[in-house]
Design an enzyme around this catalytic site. Structure first.
Site, mmCIF file in Angstrom:
data_model
loop_
_atom_site.group_PDB
_atom_site.id
_atom_site.type_symbol
_atom_site.label_atom_id
_atom_site.label_comp_id
_atom_site.label_asym_id
_atom_site.label_seq_id
_atom_site.Cartn_x
_atom_site.Cartn_y
_atom_site.Cartn_z
ATOM 1 N N HIS A 72 0.844 -1.198 0.000
ATOM 2 C CA HIS A 72 0.000 0.000 0.000
ATOM 3 C C HIS A 72 0.878 1.246 0.000
ATOM 4 O O HIS A 72 1.757 1.375 0.833
ATOM 5 C CB HIS A 72 -0.908 0.021 1.241
ATOM 6 C CG HIS A 72 -2.125 -0.841 1.085
ATOM 7 N ND1 HIS A 72 -3.294 -0.615 1.761
ATOM 8 C CD2 HIS A 72 -2.359 -1.913 0.304
ATOM 9 C CE1 HIS A 72 -4.193 -1.520 1.411
ATOM 10 N NE2 HIS A 72 -3.645 -2.327 0.538
ATOM 11 N N TYR A 201 -9.458 5.952 6.830
ATOM 12 C CA TYR A 201 -9.615 6.376 8.221
ATOM 13 C C TYR A 201 -10.669 7.476 8.226
ATOM 14 O O TYR A 201 -10.413 8.574 7.714
ATOM 15 C CB TYR A 201 -8.305 6.931 8.777
ATOM 16 C CG TYR A 201 -7.250 5.878 9.041
ATOM 17 C CD1 TYR A 201 -6.466 5.352 8.021
ATOM 18 C CD2 TYR A 201 -7.021 5.421 10.344
ATOM 19 C CE1 TYR A 201 -5.498 4.392 8.277
ATOM 20 C CE2 TYR A 201 -6.051 4.458 10.606
ATOM 21 C CZ TYR A 201 -5.298 3.953 9.577
ATOM 22 O OH TYR A 201 -4.350 2.998 9.833
ATOM 23 N N PRO A 292 -4.520 0.925 18.458
ATOM 24 C CA PRO A 292 -4.185 0.419 17.123
ATOM 25 C C PRO A 292 -4.300 1.434 15.982
ATOM 26 O O PRO A 292 -3.952 1.116 14.848
ATOM 27 C CB PRO A 292 -5.182 -0.732 16.926
ATOM 28 C CG PRO A 292 -6.296 -0.455 17.866
ATOM 29 C CD PRO A 292 -5.737 0.306 19.012
ATOM 30 N N LYS A 296 0.826 0.368 14.912
ATOM 31 C CA LYS A 296 2.217 0.283 15.373
ATOM 32 C C LYS A 296 2.537 -0.917 16.269
ATOM 33 O O LYS A 296 3.719 -1.239 16.459
ATOM 34 C CB LYS A 296 2.590 1.568 16.147
ATOM 35 C CG LYS A 296 2.716 2.781 15.277
ATOM 36 C CD LYS A 296 4.010 2.750 14.481
ATOM 37 C CE LYS A 296 4.027 3.729 13.343
ATOM 38 N NZ LYS A 296 3.973 3.150 12.018
ATOM 39 N N TYR A 384 3.906 6.839 9.673
ATOM 40 C CA TYR A 384 3.076 5.676 9.330
ATOM 41 C C TYR A 384 3.919 4.563 8.711
ATOM 42 O O TYR A 384 3.773 3.386 9.068
ATOM 43 C CB TYR A 384 1.953 6.092 8.369
ATOM 44 C CG TYR A 384 0.816 5.101 8.316
ATOM 45 C CD1 TYR A 384 -0.330 5.268 9.090
ATOM 46 C CD2 TYR A 384 0.888 3.978 7.503
ATOM 47 C CE1 TYR A 384 -1.375 4.348 9.057
ATOM 48 C CE2 TYR A 384 -0.152 3.048 7.460
ATOM 49 C CZ TYR A 384 -1.279 3.247 8.244
ATOM 50 O OH TYR A 384 -2.303 2.337 8.213
HETATM 51 C C1 LIG Z 1 -7.280 -7.961 20.417
HETATM 52 C C2 LIG Z 1 -6.092 -7.241 19.821
HETATM 53 C C3 LIG Z 1 -6.208 -6.607 18.564
HETATM 54 C C4 LIG Z 1 -5.114 -5.938 18.018
HETATM 55 N N1 LIG Z 1 -5.250 -5.284 16.803
HETATM 56 C C5 LIG Z 1 -4.184 -4.626 16.295
HETATM 57 C C6 LIG Z 1 -4.282 -3.929 15.067
HETATM 58 O O1 LIG Z 1 -5.330 -3.893 14.435
HETATM 59 N N2 LIG Z 1 -3.175 -3.256 14.609
HETATM 60 C C7 LIG Z 1 -1.967 -3.270 15.314
HETATM 61 O O2 LIG Z 1 -0.973 -2.693 14.871
HETATM 62 N N3 LIG Z 1 -1.866 -3.927 16.457
HETATM 63 C C8 LIG Z 1 -2.924 -4.603 16.966
HETATM 64 N N4 LIG Z 1 -2.803 -5.243 18.126
HETATM 65 C C9 LIG Z 1 -1.483 -5.238 18.747
HETATM 66 C C10 LIG Z 1 -0.571 -6.298 18.155
HETATM 67 O O3 LIG Z 1 -1.292 -7.440 17.820
HETATM 68 C C11 LIG Z 1 0.490 -6.593 19.214
HETATM 69 O O4 LIG Z 1 1.228 -5.399 19.397
HETATM 70 C C12 LIG Z 1 1.428 -7.741 18.849
HETATM 71 O O5 LIG Z 1 0.737 -8.973 18.925
HETATM 72 C C13 LIG Z 1 2.620 -7.753 19.812
HETATM 73 O O6 LIG Z 1 3.352 -8.937 19.645
HETATM 74 P P1 LIG Z 1 4.067 -9.602 20.889
HETATM 75 O O7 LIG Z 1 4.783 -10.781 20.322
HETATM 76 O O8 LIG Z 1 4.839 -8.577 21.621
HETATM 77 O O9 LIG Z 1 2.908 -10.057 21.883
HETATM 78 P P2 LIG Z 1 1.749 -11.127 21.698
HETATM 79 O O10 LIG Z 1 1.339 -11.227 20.269
HETATM 80 O O11 LIG Z 1 0.717 -10.790 22.710
HETATM 81 O O12 LIG Z 1 2.433 -12.512 22.076
HETATM 82 C C14 LIG Z 1 2.734 -12.860 23.406
HETATM 83 C C15 LIG Z 1 2.687 -14.372 23.521
HETATM 84 O O13 LIG Z 1 3.128 -14.757 24.824
HETATM 85 C C16 LIG Z 1 2.317 -15.820 25.280
HETATM 86 N N5 LIG Z 1 2.411 -15.864 26.741
HETATM 87 C C17 LIG Z 1 1.896 -14.991 27.634
HETATM 88 N N6 LIG Z 1 2.194 -15.352 28.891
HETATM 89 C C18 LIG Z 1 2.931 -16.486 28.785
HETATM 90 C C19 LIG Z 1 3.543 -17.357 29.746
HETATM 91 N N7 LIG Z 1 3.449 -17.121 31.060
HETATM 92 N N8 LIG Z 1 4.217 -18.435 29.313
HETATM 93 C C20 LIG Z 1 4.323 -18.701 27.975
HETATM 94 N N9 LIG Z 1 3.765 -17.915 27.022
HETATM 95 C C21 LIG Z 1 3.076 -16.811 27.429
HETATM 96 C C22 LIG Z 1 0.935 -15.481 24.740
HETATM 97 O O14 LIG Z 1 0.096 -16.619 24.671
HETATM 98 C C23 LIG Z 1 1.293 -14.927 23.362
HETATM 99 O O15 LIG Z 1 1.291 -15.935 22.368
HETATM 100 C C24 LIG Z 1 -3.880 -5.904 18.700
HETATM 101 C C25 LIG Z 1 -3.757 -6.543 19.930
HETATM 102 C C26 LIG Z 1 -4.855 -7.192 20.520
HETATM 103 C C27 LIG Z 1 -4.695 -7.853 21.880
#
Ligand SMILES: Cc1cc2nc3c(=O)[nH]c(=O)nc-3n(C[C@H](O)[C@H](O)[C@H](O)COP(=O)(O)OP(=O)(O)OC[C@H]3O[C@@H](n4cnc5c(N)ncnc54)[C@H](O)[C@@H]3O)c2cc1C
Length: 390
Positions: A72, A201, A292, A296, A384
């Protein structure tokens, strides 16, 4: 069990870190609380910054993304029923974003790990990190009904906002900053081709709406709702009618289709500092959350682990801790910029229920400025597509 780097969490942060380290010959183990199917199907983000695209390609996870992702080159800001396109490449030296779902990024990284003999233990819940301030920290976890120990040189807490990693850091060491917003997003997935080529948006007096997509066949749409919104009050017809109203633009029609998923997501900004305590490092949502609107969250997670992997590789190859010592400060500088951009996009586009008439007019004046000023549009575009990961 012993490994170099114990990684908690198989979200984008943990999986990408594991891959970057494995590519450099550094042994690591990922512990994931949930099942593989669960992490591969959890609907979340979908817009990848140029940096994220580049690092996924460089680590060998870009092949399917390049085939199926949608490049995009801009977004549309829609207000007063008119559209205003913000072009990215012309304002950012050729940079753009890729629409490719987080579920697919996660699937690609897991498949790569499987192919290369990486170790991801699913349904392995980390219970505690011990000895973070020593040279040999360990993670206690439960797997297949038994309490086990993973000894390592470093622990990377990539375990999301509700994980245990951040809570391991003593309260006197950790500082946190937080803001809750007085609204949430009702998000849907619908089996209908997107009605637009780029994300829209929309600012509307009834509240914000976003038209996004996951593929040429699947649309992703959002409505601003109250934080305690009851999903049962939103049958399909009401969702589509509200989207029609808020996204309305002369000569444009929103295509409707079967809704396959729906959820309400609260909006929060959060930062924890520092990102290091001894040999424990925080990355991704474990350390920070953004609303969101700026797309980011996933991108910050990828940027954190790009920096962390480089620091661990330098330590491993050259016994040099300079980058490890700098990790927290380097990552946080970028995190705070993204926090501000996400806050800016959120407050620019949503109707705050406490906002007065004057505040509303200021919002419209700012939207008009972004839509009509090259300097303002360039600033939005630069943020962005994502600032460089340095
Ligand atoms: C409902 C929702 C919708 C979202 N929508 C958007 C969006 O539209 N656009 C956007 O940019 N961002 C969005 N986000 C944010 C984005 O998805 C996150 O920033 C991203 O997933 C971060 O990645 P991460 O690996 O840091 O954490 P996560 O993806 O949360 O991964 C963390 C992992 O750790 C695991 N875990 C937790 N505790 C333990 C433990 N004690 N032992 C073992 N494993 C554990 C969890 O099961 C998970 O798989 C959204 C987030 C949520 C919650």
């Amino acid at each position: 069990m012993r490994t170099r780097v114990g990684i908690i969490g198989a979200g984008p942060a943990g999986l990408l870190l594991s891959q970057l380290l494995r590519q450099a010959g550094i042994d690591n183990v990922v512990l994931e609380d949930r099942t593989r199917a669960h992490v591969e199907h959890r609907q979340r983000a979908g817009v990848l910054e140029q940096n994220t695209v580049d690092v996924l390609r460089a680590c060998g996870a870009g092949e399917r993304m390049d085939r199926r992702g949608l490049r995009h080159d801009g977004i549309e800001l829609r207000f007063h029923g008119e559209g205003h396109r913000i072009d990215f490449p012309s304002r950012t030296g050729g940079r753009s974003v890729m629409v490719y779902a987080q579920t697919e990024v996660v699937k690609d990284l897991i498949a790569l790990s499987e192919r290369d003999g990486g170790t991801i233990l699913f349904e392995a819940e980390a219970k505690a990190v011990e000895g973070a301030d020593t040279d040999s920290p360990l993670i206690r976890y439960v797997h297949e009904g038994e309490v086990k120990t993973l000894e390592c040189d470093f622990v990377a807490a990539c375990d999301g906002f509700h994980g245990i990693g951040r809570r391991t850091i003593p309260p006197g060491v950790l500082r946190t900053w937080e803001r809750e917003y007085p609204f949430a997003w009702l998000g849907i997935l619908a089996d209908v081709p997107p009605s637009c080529d780029e994300l829209v948006y929309a600012h509307h007096e009834r509240g914000f709406a976003l038209h996004s997509m996951r593929s040429p066949q699947v649309s992703r749409l959002y409505l601003q709702v109250a934080p305690d919104e009851n999903l049962d009050a939103w049958p399909d017809e009401r969702i589509w009618a509200e989207l029609d109203t808020r996204l309305a633009r002369g000569g444009w029609t929103l295509e409707h289709g079967p809704i396959t998923e729906r959820a309400v997501t609260p909006m929060r900004s959060f930062v924890a500092e520092p990102l290091r305590h001894g040999r424990l490092f925080l990355a991704g949502d474990a350390a920070h959350i953004v609303p969101p609107t700026g797309a980011k969250g996933l991108n910050l997670a990828a940027a954190d682990v790009t920096l962390l992997a480089a620091a661990i590789i330098r330590w491993h190859d050259k016994s040099d801790e300079t980058l490890l010592d700098a990790y927290s400060q380097t990552a946080l500088r970028r995190v705070w910029r993204a926090e501000h951009f996400s806050y800016f996009m959120t407050t620019l586009l949503h109707r705050d229920p406490h906002q007065d008439a004057y505040g509303y007019r200021l919002q419209l004046a700012h939207l008009d400025y972004v839509a009509s000023s090259d300097a303002a549009a360039a600033s939005l575009a630069e943020n962005y597509v994502g600032l460089p990961v340095v």
